[in-house]
Design an enzyme around this catalytic site. Structure first.
Site, short mmCIF file in Angstrom:
data_model
loop_
_atom_site.label_atom_id
_atom_site.label_comp_id
_atom_site.label_asym_id
_atom_site.label_seq_id
_atom_site.Cartn_x
_atom_site.Cartn_y
_atom_site.Cartn_z
N GLU A 79 0.85 -1.17 0.00
CA GLU A 79 -0.03 0.00 -0.05
C GLU A 79 0.93 1.21 0.03
O GLU A 79 2.02 1.35 0.33
CB GLU A 79 -1.16 -0.02 1.17
CG GLU A 79 -0.09 -0.07 2.61
CD GLU A 79 -0.51 0.50 3.72
OE1 GLU A 79 -1.32 1.59 3.46
OE2 GLU A 79 -0.95 -0.04 4.86
N LYS B 286 -2.93 -2.02 14.44
CA LYS B 286 -2.34 -1.02 15.33
C LYS B 286 -2.91 -1.05 16.72
O LYS B 286 -4.19 -1.24 16.87
CB LYS B 286 -2.69 0.38 14.70
CG LYS B 286 -1.78 0.55 13.44
CD LYS B 286 -2.23 1.70 12.65
CE LYS B 286 -3.26 1.16 11.89
NZ LYS B 286 -4.10 1.91 10.70
#
Ligand code: PSU
Ligand code: MN
Length: 303
Positions: free
Chosen positions: A23, A157
């Site tokens: 990405e 995360k």
């Protein structure tokens, strides 16, 4: 609208050679501060190539969604950007955005549309804390469920609600495979304490599971790999910093797609750069694992 495929990526796909998508949000200023984002990009590209695999960085360039951007635009990839999730792809294309940095969800959509089977990132988006009030659940999760691609990440995360993120993946029927680990990794920390159902110990094993999943009509699979030992932060320490970073961004009234970049930045400041070091180390590690999985898938397809 057409999706552009870089020449090296097109040749590799044509010949049945392995490709790994990456990405671009993580490499833009939304993901990592300059000049470390450039370092991260170079390290990830090297890790993919070292595995004998062709890297394919995704981005929207002059309104064209692209899989495998040219090296000449790497400089731009590492600059300021507009964030492009899966829902934004069509808008960015029709409105001709000069540079859109693709998130996990957009990269998965582009990978699937061009036949790329493996994708590497740092950490996926997930269920945000207090999502029951804010409704903030990353589009990465639905994209993982939908597109038949293997994603490699260091869990999600650490400032997310990891327990609910893992539950969501189960609800969405995404196999979560621990890469030599039995617990869901917590991005900067090697483990979250949340147990995983499945452990894998080789790229061949992942490739066989992926093929079987796709034969059954399944969508994506998530391979989770802990951050390398030397770059890891202790869970308690990073959780405390993550809480402060989230409170700080909430106090500033930051919402929506701006939340993730804002919290990541605060976290780096609060840990004296150790979060940054972990982020770079885990991204490179994931890229190398993804390369091995792509090579195993290509090898199995030849047999
Ligand atoms: N992980 C990182 N840095 C990032 C991201 C993930 O270490 O910048 C990005 C990815 O592009 C991911 C996105 O898809 O954050 C998720 O954003 P949101 O929570 O708004 O869905
Ligand atoms: Mn969100």
């Amino acid at each position: 609208m057409s999706v552009a495929v870089g020449p090296e990526v097109a040749q590799a796909l044509e010949a049945g050679r392995p490709v790994v998508a990456l990405e671009s949000t993580i490499f833009s200023e939304l993901g990592l501060p300059s000049p470390h984002n450039r370092d991260a990009l170079d390290r990830c590209l090297r890790a993919v190539k070292a595995g004998g695999t062709t890297p394919a960085v995704t981005a929207v360039l002059d309104g064209t969604p692209t899989v495998g951007v040219d090296e000449t635009v790497h400089e731009m990839i590492c600059g300021p950007a507009r964030k492009v999730a899966a829902r934004d792809l069509a808008v960015a294309a029709a409105q001709g955005w000069s540079f859109g940095a693709t998130t996990v969800s957009a990269s998965l959509a582009l990978s699937a549309s061009t036949g790329v089977e493996v994708f590497a990132t740092g950490g996926i988006g997930g269920v945000h804390p207090r999502a029951s009030e804010s409704g903030d659940i990353s589009a990465d999760l639905d994209a993982l469920a939908r597109y038949p691609v293997v994603t490699v990440s260091a869990g999600a995360k650490v400032f997310l609600d990891l327990g609910r993120t893992v539950e969501y993946l189960e609800t969405a029927s995404v196999p979560v495979l621990g890469w030599h680990c039995d617990e869901f990794p917590a991005f900067h920390a090697r483990s979250s304490g949340i147990p995983l159902t499945h452990r894998v110990s080789s790229a061949d094993e992942v490739a066989a599971i992926a093929r079987a999943h796709w034969q059954l009509g399944g969508g994506g699979l998530l391979v989770v790999a802990p951050v390398p030992l030397d770059d890891a932060i202790e869970l308690e320490e990073v959780l405390a910093a993550a809480r402060r970073a989230t409170e700080g961004s909430e106090a500033e009234g930051i919402t929506g797609s701006a939340v993730t970049p804002a919290v990541l930045r605060r976290l780096m400041d609060l840990t004296d750069g150790r979060a940054l070091r972990a982020n770079l180390g885990l991204a490179e590690n994931n890229a190398g694992i993804a390369a091995a999985i792509a090579a195993a898938l290509a090898e199995q397809a030849r047999q």
